[in-house]
Scaffold this motif. Structure first.
Motif, short mmCIF file in Angstrom:
data_model
loop_
_atom_site.label_atom_id
_atom_site.label_comp_id
_atom_site.label_asym_id
_atom_site.label_seq_id
_atom_site.Cartn_x
_atom_site.Cartn_y
_atom_site.Cartn_z
N GLU A 197 0.80 -1.22 -0.01
CA GLU A 197 0.22 -0.02 0.08
C GLU A 197 0.93 1.41 0.14
O GLU A 197 1.78 1.23 0.73
N ASN A 198 0.63 2.00 -1.04
CA ASN A 198 1.35 3.45 -0.80
C ASN A 198 0.59 4.59 -1.40
O ASN A 198 -0.63 4.17 -1.67
N THR A 199 0.94 5.92 -1.95
CA THR A 199 0.25 6.76 -2.38
C THR A 199 -0.56 6.46 -3.75
O THR A 199 -1.31 7.08 -4.22
N VAL A 200 0.15 5.40 -4.44
CA VAL A 200 -0.71 4.91 -5.82
C VAL A 200 -2.04 4.69 -5.43
O VAL A 200 -2.90 4.91 -6.27
N VAL A 201 -2.25 3.84 -4.26
CA VAL A 201 -3.60 3.36 -4.08
C VAL A 201 -4.35 4.26 -2.98
O VAL A 201 -5.46 4.32 -2.57
N MET A 202 -3.58 4.84 -2.13
CA MET A 202 -3.93 6.02 -1.14
C MET A 202 -3.27 7.24 -1.05
O MET A 202 -2.10 7.54 -0.46
N PRO A 203 -3.55 7.98 -1.96
CA PRO A 203 -2.87 9.21 -2.45
C PRO A 203 -2.85 10.35 -1.31
O PRO A 203 -1.55 11.10 -1.13
N ASP A 204 -3.49 10.28 -0.18
CA ASP A 204 -3.24 11.25 0.93
C ASP A 204 -2.45 10.49 2.05
O ASP A 204 -2.05 11.27 3.11
N ALA A 205 -2.00 9.16 2.16
CA ALA A 205 -1.09 8.59 3.10
C ALA A 205 0.45 8.99 2.60
O ALA A 205 1.13 8.10 2.30
N LYS A 206 0.66 10.35 2.80
CA LYS A 206 1.79 10.67 2.33
C LYS A 206 2.93 10.30 3.35
O LYS A 206 4.20 10.30 2.86
N MET A 207 2.80 9.93 4.70
CA MET A 207 3.96 10.02 5.54
C MET A 207 4.60 8.68 5.66
O MET A 207 5.50 8.27 6.09
#
Length: 462
Positions: free
Chosen positions: A142-152
């Protein structure tokens, strides 16, 4: 008499505009309907169509005031509907009933939800699964590719079969890991030449700073572990692998560097290995305890922490145990808590003032409402294998909505695990201020607890 050129062109254009439009499909008129179907036609009124016959039974919680927001267990409903109180309406479809049944708070959200927050949920089951060589294991991320706002932060769920390796590698990002099941042997060397090796079991934690090369090998029972990186854009596909270093360095340079002949590299793999099976690790870890003149990594800077052996702090609704730089110094900015919530209980309403929260659900099921200033709120339903993400200072809770313990890990980018608890804040503020603000009675205020609860027990009274 000659007709002027301009007049001729105008005459041709008028003929073109007057001609009926033609297309390549005219040769097959059955592909399209007649012109009479366009717009209103009093001579050909539309045929009356009966409304779909939708049969359903509302759950008790759907008949309540929507602001009560009781959890709706749609898994036991034949035809779940987006209805709460007088809000919503029936849905004849098309729809995916599987999603609706496990995401009741999306189909029929509490009346307290409002506006739009970030998407704070990602099921790892929807991530692309990268498969290892010859049945050696798998990894999904899981990373910003699938959760764009999970930046940290970003995360990886990885499985290694018995004797399988996660190939020798290093990262630009820091790597924090929790062993979910099974056991493994980890190995590393730091920039001082100090070496490290340890065996870890389910519930244990490891940490490797950026640039520290390391390997992971599953022991006899295989292993599954969670990896968390301090960069939301991190991709497990972009790590620095030992095979790739050797493949993309001239053999002459390798030979000179290592004091060998170029023929020594004739049989190196022709591609990366990533996850592959190898020779089982010896039962005696001392057989692999290689050291240099620098010796071993000091215990105070150990890359592992046997979190499984730490006692949990029991509270009314479950338990909590914390690992952060206070008891695991090498993980300088990683703080985490494993939380267990008994059925009906909940992780109390809280927020983290200095860090986003990256959460992984290990077992059970629950829901959480993310509140974002000034007035946006969204409720999400979570299952084992899901990732939750709550930005810093955004309040949320996690309620157990199942009939078994809910277990999850909260990970922060912080030097100490801390939070602000709504209950403690309200209880430790002068009663006059709270009464004037929220119109709560003195009797109600006298029942509030001034200490953090972390996890509160279920309360069925109205």
């Amino acid at each position: 008499m000659k007709i002027p050129l301009l007049a001729t062109l105008l005459h041709v254009l008028s003929l073109v505009q007057a001609a009926p439009a033609r297309s390549n499909s005219d040769s097959n008129p059955g592909l399209r309907g007649s012109e009479s179907l366009v717009g209103y036609s009093p001579s050909e009124p539309s045929a009356s169509k009966s409304a779909p016959d939708i049969k359903y039974t509302l759950l008790p919680g759907q008949k309540e005031d929507p602001n009560i927001g009781s959890y709706l267990d749609f898994e036991k409903a034949d035809n779940p509907q987006p209805i709460r109180g007088s809000s919503g309406g029936d849905d004849p479809g098309p729809r995916n009933y599987n999603y609706d049944r496990i995401n009741s708070d999306k189909l029929a959200p509490p009346g307290t939800d409002h506006g739009q927050t970030i998407n704070a949920q990602w099921p790892m089951g929807l991530s692309h699964n990268r498969l290892g060589i010859e049945g050696a294991g798998w990894a999904r991320q899981e990373n910003t590719v699938v959760m764009p706002d999970a930046k940290m932060m970003a995360g990886v769920d990885m499985r290694l079969e018995p004797a399988a390796y996660r190939e020798l590698h290093w990262h630009v990002a820091s790597e924090w890991s929790l062993v979910l099941n099974g056991s493994c042997r980890i190995q590393a060397i730091n920039e001082n030449g100090e070496t490290f090796i340890d065996d870890l079991n389910a519930g244990d934690v490891w940490f490797f700073p950026p640039g520290i090369p390391h390997s992971i090998q599953a022991l006899d029972d295989g292993v599954e572990f969670l990896l968390v990186f301090d960069d939301g854009d991190f991709s497990e596909d972009n790590t620095f692998l030992a095979t790739e270093v050797f493949l993309h360095t001239p053999k002459e340079v390798l030979a000179k560097n290592l004091g060998l002949t170029t023929s020594a590299f004739d049989n190196i793999p022709g591609d990366e290995l990533y996850i592959f099976k190898g020779t089982p690790a010896p039962a005696d870890i001392e057989e692999q305890n290689v050291t240099t003149s620098a010796g071993l990594v000091p215990r105070t800077q150990s890359y592992s922490y046997h979190f499984s052996e730490q006692e949990a702090h029991n509270v009314a609704g479950g338990s909590v145990k914390i690992v952060d730089p206070i008891n695991f110094p090498i993980a300088s900015n990683f703080s985490a808590a494993i939380v267990t919530v008994h059925p009906g209980g909940m992780r109390e309403i809280h927020w983290h003032p200095t860090s986003d929260e990256w959460t992984f659900f290990i077992s059970g099921q629950g829901r959480a409402t993310l509140f974002t200033a000034p007035n946006a709120a969204t409720t999400f339903d979570y299952r084992a294998g899901d990732v939750g993400y709550f930005p810093k200072s955004n309040s949320h809770y996690i309620e157990n909505t199942g009939d078994e313990d809910l277990v999850f890990v909260e990970v922060l980018q912080a030097p100490q695990f801390t939070d602000m608890a709504l209950g403690q804040w309200i209880a430790s503020t002068p009663k006059q201020i709270i009464s004037d603000t929220l119109n709560l009675s003195n009797d109600t205020l006298s029942k509030l607890k001034k200490e953090k609860q972390y996890v509160v027990a279920g309360n069925t009274t109205s």
